[in-house]
Write a protein that holds these residues in place. Sequence first.
Motif, mmCIF file in Angstrom:
data_model
loop_
_atom_site.group_PDB
_atom_site.id
_atom_site.type_symbol
_atom_site.label_atom_id
_atom_site.label_comp_id
_atom_site.label_asym_id
_atom_site.label_seq_id
_atom_site.Cartn_x
_atom_site.Cartn_y
_atom_site.Cartn_z
ATOM 1 N N TYR A 109 0.832 -1.206 0.000
ATOM 2 C CA TYR A 109 0.000 0.000 0.000
ATOM 3 C C TYR A 109 0.868 1.259 0.000
ATOM 4 O O TYR A 109 0.654 2.182 -0.794
ATOM 5 C CB TYR A 109 -0.909 -0.012 1.218
ATOM 6 C CG TYR A 109 -1.688 1.262 1.425
ATOM 7 C CD1 TYR A 109 -2.798 1.559 0.645
ATOM 8 C CD2 TYR A 109 -1.301 2.186 2.404
ATOM 9 C CE1 TYR A 109 -3.519 2.737 0.831
ATOM 10 C CE2 TYR A 109 -2.011 3.365 2.585
ATOM 11 C CZ TYR A 109 -3.112 3.628 1.802
ATOM 12 O OH TYR A 109 -3.804 4.797 1.979
ATOM 13 N N HIS A 112 2.737 1.965 -3.357
ATOM 14 C CA HIS A 112 1.842 2.515 -4.370
ATOM 15 C C HIS A 112 1.481 3.972 -4.058
ATOM 16 O O HIS A 112 1.389 4.813 -4.972
ATOM 17 C CB HIS A 112 0.566 1.678 -4.472
ATOM 18 C CG HIS A 112 0.713 0.440 -5.304
ATOM 19 N ND1 HIS A 112 1.321 -0.702 -4.843
ATOM 20 C CD2 HIS A 112 0.339 0.178 -6.584
ATOM 21 C CE1 HIS A 112 1.311 -1.614 -5.787
ATOM 22 N NE2 HIS A 112 0.719 -1.106 -6.856
ATOM 23 N N CYS A 113 1.268 4.287 -2.786
ATOM 24 C CA CYS A 113 0.931 5.653 -2.396
ATOM 25 C C CYS A 113 2.057 6.618 -2.746
ATOM 26 O O CYS A 113 1.824 7.668 -3.359
ATOM 27 C CB CYS A 113 0.649 5.725 -0.897
ATOM 28 S SG CYS A 113 -1.021 5.262 -0.437
ATOM 29 N N GLY A 116 2.585 7.129 -6.514
ATOM 30 C CA GLY A 116 1.542 7.993 -7.035
ATOM 31 C C GLY A 116 1.729 9.442 -6.611
ATOM 32 O O GLY A 116 1.506 10.371 -7.397
ATOM 33 N N ASP A 159 -4.148 9.744 -3.767
ATOM 34 C CA ASP A 159 -3.366 8.510 -3.811
ATOM 35 C C ASP A 159 -3.683 7.586 -2.641
ATOM 36 O O ASP A 159 -3.719 6.367 -2.806
ATOM 37 C CB ASP A 159 -1.872 8.844 -3.837
ATOM 38 C CG ASP A 159 -1.471 9.569 -5.110
ATOM 39 O OD1 ASP A 159 -1.490 8.953 -6.176
ATOM 40 O OD2 ASP A 159 -1.151 10.771 -5.045
ATOM 41 N N THR A 163 -5.569 3.987 -3.641
ATOM 42 C CA THR A 163 -4.646 2.862 -3.483
ATOM 43 C C THR A 163 -5.179 1.807 -2.523
ATOM 44 O O THR A 163 -4.733 0.660 -2.548
ATOM 45 C CB THR A 163 -3.272 3.371 -2.998
ATOM 46 O OG1 THR A 163 -2.772 4.326 -3.936
ATOM 47 C CG2 THR A 163 -2.265 2.237 -2.886
ATOM 48 N N VAL A 166 -5.847 -1.843 -3.597
ATOM 49 C CA VAL A 166 -4.723 -2.706 -4.010
ATOM 50 C C VAL A 166 -4.407 -3.744 -2.940
ATOM 51 O O VAL A 166 -4.449 -4.955 -3.214
ATOM 52 C CB VAL A 166 -3.483 -1.857 -4.361
ATOM 53 C CG1 VAL A 166 -2.279 -2.766 -4.621
ATOM 54 C CG2 VAL A 166 -3.748 -0.984 -5.578
ATOM 55 N N SER A 187 5.438 -6.489 -4.120
ATOM 56 C CA SER A 187 4.728 -5.879 -5.239
ATOM 57 C C SER A 187 3.377 -6.556 -5.403
ATOM 58 O O SER A 187 3.211 -7.736 -5.073
ATOM 59 C CB SER A 187 5.536 -6.012 -6.534
ATOM 60 O OG SER A 187 5.636 -7.370 -6.924
ATOM 61 N N ASN A 188 2.418 -5.833 -5.912
ATOM 62 C CA ASN A 188 1.059 -6.353 -6.032
ATOM 63 C C ASN A 188 1.017 -7.612 -6.895
ATOM 64 O O ASN A 188 0.499 -8.656 -6.476
ATOM 65 C CB ASN A 188 0.152 -5.266 -6.632
ATOM 66 C CG ASN A 188 -1.288 -5.718 -6.780
ATOM 67 O OD1 ASN A 188 -1.772 -6.548 -6.022
ATOM 68 N ND2 ASN A 188 -1.963 -5.188 -7.772
ATOM 69 N N GLN A 206 -4.935 -2.811 -10.972
ATOM 70 C CA GLN A 206 -3.566 -2.288 -11.080
ATOM 71 C C GLN A 206 -3.428 -1.444 -12.340
ATOM 72 O O GLN A 206 -2.842 -0.354 -12.318
ATOM 73 C CB GLN A 206 -2.566 -3.448 -11.119
ATOM 74 C CG GLN A 206 -1.114 -3.052 -11.334
ATOM 75 C CD GLN A 206 -0.399 -2.745 -10.045
ATOM 76 O OE1 GLN A 206 -0.873 -3.102 -8.959
ATOM 77 N NE2 GLN A 206 0.742 -2.097 -10.129
ATOM 78 N N ALA A 210 -2.900 2.657 -12.512
ATOM 79 C CA ALA A 210 -1.759 3.251 -13.205
ATOM 80 C C ALA A 210 -2.209 4.311 -14.201
ATOM 81 O O ALA A 210 -1.635 5.401 -14.285
ATOM 82 C CB ALA A 210 -0.949 2.164 -13.912
#
Length: 320
Positions: A109, A112-113, A116, A159, A163, A166, A187-188, A206, A210
């Motif tokens: 998490y 990704h935050c 972004g 974000d 996120t 995810v 990673s996701n 995902q 993106a």
Amino acid sequence: MMLQVLRDSNSSKLQVSDFILMGFPGIHEWQHWLSLPLALLYLLALSANILILITINQEATLHQPMYHFLGILAVVDMGLATTIMPKILAILWFNAKTIRLPECFAQMYVIHCFVGMESGIFFCMAIDRYVAICRPLRYPSIITDSFVVKATVFMVLRDSLLTIPVPVLAAQRHYCSSNQIEHCLCSNLGVTSLSCDDRMINSIYQLLLAWTLMGSDLGMIILSYALILHSVLRLNSAEAASKALSTCTSHLILILFFYTVVVVISITHSTTNTAPIFPVLLNVLHNVIPPALNPMVYALKNKELRHGMFKVLKLDIKSN
């Protein structure tokens, strides 16, 4: 709170209690040699960004929106690097490969935050340069401290909220067999590839995330610089055009590096004949090189910032 939700959602579905981060696929026997350059990059990222923050805070001439955005970028960069590097170094130095599921999903998490947010800050900086060059008379009334605060809050909320699905979707998968991840971070796609049920929804979200975040940011950045270029080409003075473009050079370098690596990572992940180490290594470097590179690029290309850093370091150096 999010960790508790993840624990609750996992309690009835997950048959494994932790994951094993194997590190860099294909080079497990000698991957510890990568720890030295990665540790140096991490230390450089921390020290350089801390220096940027101290310089902006101490130099009154740098109390401008452009440098406020740079300071926010420094904070995001340090957060991104710190999210992954301590665990990677623990894997390489102490063979500490085990990571609990809630910790893994939390790392997923946060990564990704921060990625972004970095993309969003680049977009804000592009808007700053557009207004400064194309609407210079209105710049003081548009790009204010209030604008910086509002833009930053919007990016953080955008974000943070977008996120959340995810890790939540990843936690809903049924992990019933192998718990070894051929990666050194959560990673996701790397995590959900271990699930025993369909992970199509994870891949779709995902992709949508993106395009929604970085895709929209990149599109607006391209539009901003297209308008900047159009405005600069209309200037009668070559010197004025050169000066206007020079203020954008450092920003463009960072943008090109950030988004180019994102595209390369996406291509290597989707290419079956690519050695598995390349997307993993690129993914790690993409999270540590920009934090180390961003301050140096700005220091080299920005005279005011460079002078401020020399003053903080108490270096009597003449720079042009």
